[in-house]
Motif scaffolding. Structure first.
Motif, PDB file in Angstrom:
ATOM      1  N   ARG A  99      58.138  44.157  69.629  1.00 54.93           N
ATOM      2  CA  ARG A  99      57.204  43.653  70.641  1.00 54.93           C
ATOM      3  C   ARG A  99      56.822  44.802  71.558  1.00 54.93           C
ATOM      4  NH1 ARG A  99      58.720  38.440  74.504  1.00 54.93           N
ATOM      5  NH2 ARG A  99      56.645  38.090  75.426  1.00 54.93           N
ATOM      6  N   ASP A 100      55.644  44.721  72.170  1.00 56.65           N
ATOM      7  CA  ASP A 100      55.253  45.720  73.155  1.00 56.65           C
ATOM      8  C   ASP A 100      56.432  45.929  74.123  1.00 56.65           C
ATOM      9  OD1 ASP A 100      54.301  46.060  76.137  1.00 56.65           O
ATOM     10  OD2 ASP A 100      52.783  47.020  74.900  1.00 56.65           O
ATOM     11  N   PRO A 101      56.922  47.184  74.276  1.00 54.71           N
ATOM     12  CA  PRO A 101      58.177  47.416  75.000  1.00 54.71           C
ATOM     13  C   PRO A 101      58.216  46.901  76.440  1.00 54.71           C
ATOM     14  CG  PRO A 101      57.618  49.337  73.692  1.00 54.71           C
ATOM     15  CD  PRO A 101      56.444  48.417  73.613  1.00 54.71           C
ATOM     16  N   VAL A 102      57.167  47.147  77.224  1.00 55.53           N
ATOM     17  CA  VAL A 102      57.212  46.697  78.620  1.00 55.53           C
ATOM     18  C   VAL A 102      57.042  45.176  78.706  1.00 55.53           C
ATOM     19  CG1 VAL A 102      56.069  46.845  80.875  1.00 55.53           C
ATOM     20  CG2 VAL A 102      56.591  48.922  79.616  1.00 55.53           C
ATOM     21  N   GLU A 103      56.265  44.599  77.807  1.00 59.18           N
ATOM     22  CA  GLU A 103      56.155  43.135  77.760  1.00 59.18           C
ATOM     23  C   GLU A 103      57.523  42.517  77.436  1.00 59.18           C
ATOM     24  OE1 GLU A 103      52.555  41.365  75.932  1.00 59.18           O
ATOM     25  OE2 GLU A 103      53.959  40.072  74.861  1.00 59.18           O
ATOM     26  N   ARG A 104      58.237  43.120  76.515  1.00 65.87           N
ATOM     27  CA  ARG A 104      59.581  42.658  76.158  1.00 65.87           C
ATOM     28  C   ARG A 104      60.522  42.781  77.362  1.00 65.87           C
ATOM     29  NH1 ARG A 104      63.632  46.107  73.539  1.00 65.87           N
ATOM     30  NH2 ARG A 104      65.425  44.751  73.335  1.00 65.87           N
ATOM     31  N   LEU A 105      60.386  43.881  78.104  1.00 71.34           N
ATOM     32  CA  LEU A 105      61.220  44.117  79.289  1.00 71.34           C
ATOM     33  C   LEU A 105      60.971  43.052  80.359  1.00 71.34           C
ATOM     34  CD1 LEU A 105      63.098  46.134  80.893  1.00 71.34           C
ATOM     35  CD2 LEU A 105      60.978  47.162  81.740  1.00 71.34           C
ATOM     36  N   VAL A 106      59.706  42.768  80.635  1.00 70.18           N
ATOM     37  CA  VAL A 106      59.366  41.758  81.650  1.00 70.18           C
ATOM     38  C   VAL A 106      59.863  40.380  81.199  1.00 70.18           C
ATOM     39  CG1 VAL A 106      57.454  40.547  82.796  1.00 70.18           C
ATOM     40  CG2 VAL A 106      57.416  43.046  82.584  1.00 70.18           C
ATOM     41  N   SER A 107      59.722  40.080  79.914  1.00 69.63           N
ATOM     42  CA  SER A 107      60.209  38.814  79.374  1.00 69.63           C
ATOM     43  C   SER A 107      61.720  38.681  79.581  1.00 69.63           C
ATOM     44  CB  SER A 107      59.871  38.713  77.884  1.00 69.63           C
ATOM     45  OG  SER A 107      60.394  37.533  77.335  1.00 69.63           O
ATOM     46  N   ALA A 108      62.447  39.759  79.348  1.00 66.48           N
ATOM     47  CA  ALA A 108      63.904  39.744  79.535  1.00 66.48           C
ATOM     48  C   ALA A 108      64.259  39.531  81.008  1.00 66.48           C
ATOM     49  CB  ALA A 108      64.514  41.050  79.037  1.00 66.48           C
ATOM     50  N   PHE A 109      63.547  40.215  81.903  1.00 65.95           N
ATOM     51  CA  PHE A 109      63.806  40.060  83.336  1.00 65.95           C
ATOM     52  C   PHE A 109      63.576  38.612  83.781  1.00 65.95           C
ATOM     53  CE2 PHE A 109      62.122  39.739  87.653  1.00 65.95           C
ATOM     54  CZ  PHE A 109      63.220  40.211  88.374  1.00 65.95           C
ATOM     55  N   ARG A 110      62.453  38.035  83.371  1.00 63.87           N
ATOM     56  CA  ARG A 110      62.130  36.659  83.771  1.00 63.87           C
ATOM     57  C   ARG A 110      63.189  35.678  83.270  1.00 63.87           C
ATOM     58  NH1 ARG A 110      56.500  35.012  81.719  1.00 63.87           N
ATOM     59  NH2 ARG A 110      56.570  33.449  83.379  1.00 63.87           N
ATOM     60  N   ASP A 111      63.623  35.881  82.022  1.00 64.54           N
ATOM     61  CA  ASP A 111      64.593  34.983  81.407  1.00 64.54           C
ATOM     62  C   ASP A 111      65.956  35.074  82.087  1.00 64.54           C
ATOM     63  OD1 ASP A 111      65.961  33.307  79.641  1.00 64.54           O
ATOM     64  OD2 ASP A 111      66.234  34.874  78.149  1.00 64.54           O
ATOM     65  N   LYS A 112      66.421  36.283  82.345  1.00 60.41           N
ATOM     66  CA  LYS A 112      67.796  36.487  82.810  1.00 60.41           C
ATOM     67  C   LYS A 112      67.958  36.429  84.323  1.00 60.41           C
ATOM     68  CE  LYS A 112      68.889  36.983  78.557  1.00 60.41           C
ATOM     69  NZ  LYS A 112      69.323  35.760  77.856  1.00 60.41           N
ATOM     70  N   PHE A 113      66.900  36.762  85.082  1.00 59.07           N
ATOM     71  CA  PHE A 113      67.077  36.866  86.531  1.00 59.07           C
ATOM     72  C   PHE A 113      66.263  35.861  87.343  1.00 59.07           C
ATOM     73  CE2 PHE A 113      68.230  41.058  84.847  1.00 59.07           C
ATOM     74  CZ  PHE A 113      69.513  41.171  85.374  1.00 59.07           C
ATOM     75  N   GLU A 114      65.283  35.196  86.737  1.00 62.63           N
ATOM     76  CA  GLU A 114      64.483  34.228  87.503  1.00 62.63           C
ATOM     77  C   GLU A 114      64.913  32.791  87.250  1.00 62.63           C
ATOM     78  OE1 GLU A 114      60.345  35.042  86.822  1.00 62.63           O
ATOM     79  OE2 GLU A 114      60.386  36.824  88.096  1.00 62.63           O
ATOM     80  N   HIS A 115      65.949  32.626  86.446  1.00 61.96           N
ATOM     81  CA  HIS A 115      66.518  31.298  86.179  1.00 61.96           C
ATOM     82  C   HIS A 115      68.023  31.372  86.386  1.00 61.96           C
ATOM     83  CE1 HIS A 115      62.813  29.665  84.379  1.00 61.96           C
ATOM     84  NE2 HIS A 115      62.625  30.887  83.923  1.00 61.96           N
ATOM     85  N   PRO A 116      68.662  30.252  86.716  1.00 61.06           N
ATOM     86  CA  PRO A 116      70.123  30.281  86.853  1.00 61.06           C
ATOM     87  C   PRO A 116      70.773  30.830  85.585  1.00 61.06           C
ATOM     88  CG  PRO A 116      69.237  28.170  87.590  1.00 61.06           C
ATOM     89  CD  PRO A 116      68.104  28.918  86.953  1.00 61.06           C
ATOM     90  N   ASN A 117      71.744  31.706  85.763  1.00 59.71           N
ATOM     91  CA  ASN A 117      72.410  32.295  84.602  1.00 59.71           C
ATOM     92  C   ASN A 117      73.840  32.673  84.983  1.00 59.71           C
ATOM     93  OD1 ASN A 117      73.251  34.426  82.598  1.00 59.71           O
ATOM     94  ND2 ASN A 117      71.239  33.908  81.757  1.00 59.71           N
ATOM     95  N   SER A 118      74.791  32.082  84.262  1.00 62.02           N
ATOM     96  CA  SER A 118      76.204  32.243  84.632  1.00 62.02           C
ATOM     97  C   SER A 118      76.789  33.591  84.201  1.00 62.02           C
ATOM     98  CB  SER A 118      77.037  31.110  84.019  1.00 62.02           C
ATOM     99  OG  SER A 118      76.922  31.144  82.604  1.00 62.02           O
ATOM    100  N   TYR A 119      76.028  34.383  83.465  1.00 66.26           N
ATOM    101  CA  TYR A 119      76.512  35.704  83.065  1.00 66.26           C
ATOM    102  C   TYR A 119      75.726  36.827  83.747  1.00 66.26           C
ATOM    103  CZ  TYR A 119      77.317  39.889  80.228  1.00 66.26           C
ATOM    104  OH  TYR A 119      77.603  41.170  79.820  1.00 66.26           O
TER     105      TYR A 119
END
Length: 311
Positions: free
Chosen positions: A150-170
């Motif tokens: 995937r486009d690298p920066v798009e993949r990076l933003v997707s990872a940030f949104r998933d892991k840090f903008e939603h509750p995450n116990s890890y």
């Protein structure tokens, strides 16, 4: 005196201590493809394969990578029935790919009935590093090897949104707390205690820091370090931007059941807008020009290998 088997093992391992690119690309077996339906997809595929091969040939003549075989294949999933090796790139359709592999392996009837936890924590699928040396060697040489990027920066933003903008116990207690502590001035007690509310700019400061308070993570690691595309000669290169058609063409190539289609549902946070170029643009606005350039530089090799346009 080394036994014959030990000598073979030593000889094989020595190949993987340095880069040895095969002298020619292995042609895809297209005997199961009927009609002209996949003509455009196939054309794009051959261009990608040729581009990556040419890049690696040029790149490898200047630089030798030294790494161990078991590490090189540690992200690769194995599906023995249809002889598939799939290298997992997080945030590039990997959850649905693992669902498909489970169906192909006879572990589930339908990709739509497999939960997120079952996919990622069920340990149903085998990885290539779980086999002995001969098993690894045989599969690398005879199975169809695929990678989806995937486009690298798009993949990076997707990872940030998933892991840090939603509750995450890890990710909040492990990464979030460390990031806020190091990069946020005058952080309040609540933020330091929970690790929630990491800002994108803080996340980028962590990513670009050579002395990161916590290590790297597969969700934002470079594809060049996850799947070693210049060490392993991938037969099929799919892209997230054309995920469904690439995936369904690949399933035809390997002789998957005709009724099996690649699922197109969003694995989690289904009400969120998908991360696309416009969403990425909004996040990049939070960074300085220098930070944007350094982020691109961080993924420079991935941009080059897979012929993505710089953002």
């Amino acid at each position: 005196q080394l036994s014959g088997h030990q000598k073979m093992t030593e000889s094989f391992l020595s190949q993987f201590r340095e880069v040895y690119l095969p002298s020619a690309m292995r042609p895809l077996n297209k005997s199961l493809i009927k009609g002209d339906k996949w003509k455009d997809v196939d054309g794009a595929q051959e261009r990608r394969r040729s581009f990556l091969y040419g890049f690696c040939k040029k790149y490898n003549s200047q630089k030798k990578l030294r790494t161990h075989l078991v590490h090189v294949v540690s992200r690769i999933y194995v599906e023995d029935r249809h002889k598939i090796l799939y290298c997992e790139v997080p945030k590039a359709g990997c959850s649905n790919w693992k669902r498909v592999l489970m169906v192909l392996n006879g572990l589930a009837m339908s990709a739509h009935n497999i939960s997120h936890d079952d996919v990622h924590y069920g340990k149903h699928l085998k990885k290539l590093d779980s086999y002995d040396l001969e098993g690894i060697y045989t599969r690398l040489n005879t199975y169809t090897k695929t990678i989806f990027v995937r486009d690298p920066v798009e993949r990076l933003v997707s990872a940030f949104r998933d892991k840090f903008e939603h509750p995450n116990s890890y990710y909040h207690p492990v990464f979030g707390k460390a990031i806020i502590k190091k990069y946020r001035q005058n952080a309040n007690e609540e933020a330091l205690k929970t690790g929630s509310g990491v800002k994108f700019k803080e996340f980028i400061q962590y990513l670009l820091d050579s002395h990161r308070p916590v290590g790297m993570d597969i969700h934002w690691e470079q594809v060049s370090k996850l799947c070693y595309p210049c060490l392993i000669n991938y037969d099929f290169i799919g892209k997230f931007e054309t995920l469904e058609e690439d995936a369904n063409y690949f399933l035809q190539l390997v002789g998957a059941p005709a009724e099996l289609r690649f699922p197109n549902f969003k694995d989690r946070h289904s009400s969120d807008e998908r991360t696309n170029a416009e969403v990425v643009r909004q996040y990049l606005k939070e960074l300085s020009k220098q930070e944007r350039q350094l982020t691109y530089d961080f993924y420079y090799l991935d941009y080059l290998m897979f012929n993505y346009t710089s953002p």
